[in-house]
Design an enzyme around this catalytic site. Structure first.
Site, short mmCIF file in Angstrom:
data_model
loop_
_atom_site.label_atom_id
_atom_site.label_comp_id
_atom_site.label_asym_id
_atom_site.label_seq_id
_atom_site.Cartn_x
_atom_site.Cartn_y
_atom_site.Cartn_z
N ASP A 1 0.86 -1.18 0.00
CA ASP A 1 0.00 0.00 0.00
C ASP A 1 0.90 1.23 0.00
OD1 ASP A 1 -3.23 0.29 1.15
OD2 ASP A 1 -1.99 2.08 0.94
N ALA B 1 -24.97 -6.84 -9.02
CA ALA B 1 -25.28 -7.48 -7.73
C ALA B 1 -25.49 -6.40 -6.67
CB ALA B 1 -24.15 -8.42 -7.32
N GLY C 1 -25.73 2.58 3.60
CA GLY C 1 -24.47 3.31 3.55
C GLY C 1 -23.40 2.39 3.01
N CYS D 1 -19.90 1.07 -1.22
CA CYS D 1 -20.19 0.47 -2.53
C CYS D 1 -21.52 0.87 -3.16
CB CYS D 1 -20.13 -1.04 -2.42
SG CYS D 1 -18.44 -1.61 -2.29
N PHE E 1 -21.43 2.44 9.38
CA PHE E 1 -22.55 2.34 8.43
C PHE E 1 -23.38 1.08 8.64
CE2 PHE E 1 -21.72 -0.78 5.01
CZ PHE E 1 -20.40 -1.10 5.24
C1 UDX Z 1 -12.85 -1.35 -2.00
C2 UDX Z 1 -12.83 -1.82 -3.43
O1 UDX Z 1 -11.61 -2.33 -3.78
C3 UDX Z 1 -13.44 -0.84 -4.29
O2 UDX Z 1 -13.57 -1.28 -5.56
C4 UDX Z 1 -14.79 -0.72 -3.74
O3 UDX Z 1 -15.67 -0.28 -4.64
C5 UDX Z 1 -14.67 0.09 -2.49
O4 UDX Z 1 -14.05 -0.71 -1.64
P1 UDX Z 1 -11.53 -0.75 -0.07
O5 UDX Z 1 -10.61 -1.87 0.19
O6 UDX Z 1 -12.77 -0.69 0.74
O7 UDX Z 1 -11.85 -0.69 -1.61
O8 UDX Z 1 -10.84 0.66 -0.06
P2 UDX Z 1 -9.84 1.24 0.98
O9 UDX Z 1 -10.09 0.67 2.33
O10 UDX Z 1 -9.87 2.70 0.75
O11 UDX Z 1 -8.43 0.63 0.50
C6 UDX Z 1 -7.78 0.93 -0.67
C7 UDX Z 1 -6.29 1.04 -0.37
O12 UDX Z 1 -5.57 1.17 -1.59
C8 UDX Z 1 -5.89 2.24 0.50
O13 UDX Z 1 -5.26 1.80 1.67
C9 UDX Z 1 -4.95 3.05 -0.40
O14 UDX Z 1 -3.89 3.67 0.31
C10 UDX Z 1 -4.44 1.98 -1.34
N1 UDX Z 1 -3.87 2.49 -2.59
C11 UDX Z 1 -4.57 3.36 -3.35
C12 UDX Z 1 -2.62 2.06 -3.01
O15 UDX Z 1 -1.96 1.30 -2.31
N2 UDX Z 1 -2.13 2.49 -4.20
C13 UDX Z 1 -2.80 3.38 -4.97
O16 UDX Z 1 -2.30 3.76 -6.04
C14 UDX Z 1 -4.05 3.82 -4.53
C1 UDX Z 2 -22.08 -4.65 0.04
C2 UDX Z 2 -22.48 -5.99 -0.59
O1 UDX Z 2 -23.38 -6.67 0.30
C3 UDX Z 2 -21.25 -6.84 -0.87
O2 UDX Z 2 -21.62 -8.03 -1.55
C4 UDX Z 2 -20.29 -6.04 -1.73
O3 UDX Z 2 -19.10 -6.78 -1.96
C5 UDX Z 2 -19.95 -4.71 -1.09
O4 UDX Z 2 -21.16 -3.98 -0.82
P1 UDX Z 2 -21.38 -3.85 2.46
O5 UDX Z 2 -21.59 -2.48 1.92
O6 UDX Z 2 -20.12 -4.16 3.18
O7 UDX Z 2 -21.50 -4.93 1.29
O8 UDX Z 2 -22.56 -4.21 3.47
P2 UDX Z 2 -24.10 -4.65 3.31
O9 UDX Z 2 -24.35 -5.69 4.32
O10 UDX Z 2 -24.46 -4.96 1.94
O11 UDX Z 2 -24.86 -3.34 3.79
C6 UDX Z 2 -24.87 -2.14 3.04
C7 UDX Z 2 -25.81 -1.15 3.68
O12 UDX Z 2 -27.15 -1.59 3.57
C8 UDX Z 2 -25.58 -0.94 5.18
O13 UDX Z 2 -25.72 0.42 5.49
C9 UDX Z 2 -26.66 -1.76 5.82
O14 UDX Z 2 -27.02 -1.30 7.11
C10 UDX Z 2 -27.79 -1.59 4.83
N1 UDX Z 2 -28.77 -2.68 4.89
C11 UDX Z 2 -28.41 -3.96 4.58
C12 UDX Z 2 -30.10 -2.39 5.22
O15 UDX Z 2 -30.45 -1.24 5.48
N2 UDX Z 2 -30.99 -3.43 5.23
C13 UDX Z 2 -30.66 -4.72 4.94
O16 UDX Z 2 -31.55 -5.58 4.98
C14 UDX Z 2 -29.32 -4.98 4.61
#
Ligand code: UDX
Ligand code: UDX
Length: 471
Positions: A37, A230, A280, A283, A345
C-alpha cells in the site's frame, strides 16, 4: 502451458485487500502473499503487534493475521519489489465517485487503478496475471490491458524480455462485518477472463477451500458488470423495503410483519429486507451512480432514471428521520441533547463511509442541538473527520450545534431528550431502558431506526418510542 503461481502481490491494503489476502494466505500455505500500500501508516497498522490496533475491525480477522503474518502473509510499502516478484497481482485500490471533472458525482474515479497498472507495467517481470479485485466500471480491464501492453513495447526493465500480461476480473462480494465468513464460505466466486490458462491459475487457488461448483467463470465484461449489478440489486431491495416502511407508518401496518409475510415467499426470499435509515457503505451508492452513468452513456435514459430513484429514496429515507425527531420533540431541538448510538454504516465494522449516521448527525447539528455520540468501534477522530467538526469536551450554554464523544450508552444518554439508534450493534439490543430512562430529561424519546429494541421493555420503562416502519 500451465501457470505455477507461487508469489502473490495485492496492491491496496484496505477493507477488501487486507481480509481477502489474509484468507488466501490462510488457505494456501504454499503461496507467499504480499499486501502492499502506498499509505505507510496503514501498513504500519497492519504490522502492529497489538492485534486490537489493526486498521480494520472484522470479526475473525485478527486470529488469521496472528496465524499467518510473518509466515506467508506480509504487509509492506515496498510496492516495486513485491510487484517484481509476483506471478499474480491483485488490484484492490479504492475507486471512489469522481468529485469533479467529467462524470462528477456519478462516474468512478479510476486514477488509482490507472496508476496501479502503470506501476505494474514498470516493475513486473515475466508472465504476470493481473487481477481486478476493485469494483470497476465495465471495460476497465481494457484500460488496464492497454496500459500493460504498451509497456511491453518499450520494456527495458525485464532483461529476459519475456514480459507478458494476462488480465482477469475477480470481483469481491464480501460484506463488511461478515467479511471473513463471506470469504471462507462464499455463495460464489466469479472469475472473468479471456484465456483458460490464467483463469485456471486463479481457479486453482480458490479450489484450496472452495468447492469447484461455486466457482463461476465468464468473460471479462460479464464479470465486471455482474459485480455492479449485484450491488445495484441489493441496494434496490433496501430502497424498496424502506419506501414501504414509510407506508407502514402512515397506514398502521408493521414493517416486521410485512417483511415476514413477503419474505416467506421463496421467490422473494427473506434476506436483505431490513428497513433502516438508508443504506451506507463504500459500494452501493457509488456502484449505482456508476450504473446510471454507464446507462446514460449508452443513451438508455429510462434505465438510468430507474436506478436514480433507488438513490433518491435512500436519501429521502435518511432525511425523514431528523424531520420526525424534530416534530416529536415539539418542533424544536435547539439546545436539546440527543444521544446518537452507532456511527459506523452497519454493525461489526469500524467503517463509516457513507454512513447514514453522518447525514443524520449533520441534519441534527443544523437544528442547533447537542449530540453525544457513542460507537463501540469508531474512533472519535474519525467522527471529527466525517462531520468536519471538532468535538467539544463539554457542552457550552451558548454554542448551538456541537457534539461530544461518549464512552458508553449510559454516558451518552445522561440528560438527553432523545436517543437515536443509528447502527444495529448487538449491545443496543440489550440496553437496560429503565436505568437509561432515569437519567434522561423528560419527556424522553427513543427513535429506533434499525428496529432492534424490544418494544415491550421500552414501553415498560416509560420512554416515548418511535421505530421505523411501525404504524
Ligand atoms: C474497495 C474496493 O476495492 C473498491 O472497488 C470498492 O468499490 C470500495 O471498496 P476498499 O478496500 O474498501 O476498496 O478501499 P480502501 O479501504 O480505501 O483501501 C484501498 C487502499 O488502496 C488504500 O489503503 C490506499 O492507500 C491503497 N492504494 C490506493 C494504493 O496502495 N495504491 C494506490 O495507487 C491507490
Ligand atoms: C455490500 C455488498 O453486500 C457486498 O456483496 C459487496 O461486496 C460490497 O457492498 P457492504 O456495503 O459491506 O457490502 O454491506 P451490506 O451488508 O451490503 O450493507 C450495506 C448497507 O445496507 C448498510 O448500510 C446496511 O445497514 C444496509 N442494509 C443492509 C439495510 O439497510 N438493510 C438490509 O436488509 C441490509
Amino acid at each position: 502451458m500451465k501457470f505455477k503461481i507461487k508469489n502473490i502481490c495485492c496492491i491496496g491494503a484496505g477493507y477488501v485487500g487486507g481480509p481477502s489476502m489474509a484468507v488466501i494466505a490462510k488457505n494456501c500455505p504454499d503461496l507467499e502473499v504480499n499486501v502492499v500500500d502506498i499509505n505507510e501508516e496503514r501498513i504500519n497498522k497492519w504490522n502492529e503487534k497489538n492485534l486490537d490496533k489493526l486498521p480494520i475491525y472484522e470479526p475473525g480477522l485478527k486470529e488469521i493475521i496472528d496465524q499467518c503474518r510473518g509466515v506467508n502473509l506480509h504487509f509492506s510499502s515496498d510496492v516495486k519489489r513485491h510487484i517484481a516478484n509476483a506471478d499474480m497481482i491483485f488490484i484492490s485500490v479504492n475507486t471512489p465517485t469522481k468529485t469533479k471533472g467529467l462524470g462528477a458525482g456519478q462516474a468512478s474515479d479510476l486514477k488509482w487503478v490507472d496508476s496501479s497498472a502503470r506501476e505494474i507495467s514498470k516493475y513486473a517481470k515475466g508472465q504476470t496475471i493481473v487481477v481486478e479485485k476493485s469494483t470497476l466500471p465495465v471495460k476497465t480491464a481494457q484500460t488496464i490491458k492497454t496500459i500493460l501492453e504498451e509497456s511491453i513495447i518499450d520494456s527495458k526493465h525485464d532483461s529476459q524480455n519475456n514480459l507478458k500480461f494476462y488480465v482477469l476480473s475477480n470481483p469481491e462480494f464480501l460484506a463488511e462485518g461478515t467479511a471473513i465468513n463471506d470469504l471462507e464460505n462464499p455463495d460464489r466466486v466469479l472469475i472473468g477472463g479471456e484465456d483458460n490458462q490464467s483463469i485456471e491459475a486463479l481457479v486453482d487457488i480458490y479450489k484450496n477451500w472452495i468447492p469447484e461448483k461455486k466457482i463461476i467463470t465468464t468473460n471479462l465484461w460479464s464479470s465486471e458488470l455482474s459485480k455492479l449489478i449485484a450491488n445495484a440489486f441489493l441496494a434496490q431491495r433496501i430502497s424498496s423495503i424502506n419506501s414501504i416502511s414509510a407506508l407502514c407508518e402512515s397506514t398502521g401496518a408493521d414493517i416486521s410483519e410485512v417483511k415476514l409475510a413477503i419474505g416467506s415467499d421463496k421467490r422473494i426470499g427473506d434476506k436483505f429486507l431490513n428497513s433502516g435509515p438508508g443504506f451506507g457503505g463504500s459500494c452501493f451508492k457509488k456502484d449505482i451512480s456508476n450504473l446510471i452513468y454507464i446507462s446514460n452513456h449508452y443513451g438508455l435514459k429510462e434505465v438510468s432514471d430507474y436506478w436514480q430513484k433507488v438513490i433518491e429514496i435512500n436519501e429521502w429515507q435518511t432525511k425523514r428521520i431528523t424531520k420526525l425527531i424534530v416534530e416529536k420533540l415539539f418542533n424544536t431541538i435547539s439546545f436539546k441533547k440527543i444521544s446518537v448510538l452507532g456511527f459506523s454504516f452497519k454493525a461489526n465494522t469500524n467503517d463509516t463511509r457513507e454512513s447514514p449516521a453522518i447525514k443524520i448527525c449533520n441534519d441534527l447539528l443544523e437544528e442547533s442541538c447537542k449530540i453525544s455520540i457513542y460507537d463501540p468501534k469508531v474512533h472519535p477522530k474519525q467522527i471529527e473527520d466525517c462531520l468536519n467538526l471538532k468535538q467539544s469536551k463539554i457542552f457550552s450554554k451558548n454554542i448551538c450545534g456541537e457534539w461530544t464523544f461518549s464512552n458508553s450508552v449510559i454516558e451518552a444518554s445522561q440528560n438527553a431528550d432523545a436517543i437515536v439508534i443509528t447502527t444495529e450493534w448487538d449491545e443496543f439490543r440489550y440496553i437496560d431502558w429503565e436505568k437509561v430512562h432515569k437519567d434522561m430529561r423528560k419527556p424522553a424519546w427513543l427513535f429506533d431506526t434499525r428496529s432492534i429494541v424490544d418494544v415491550d421493555l421500552v414501553n415498560k420503562a416509560g420512554i416515548n418510542f418511535w421505530s421505523i416502519g411501525r404504524g
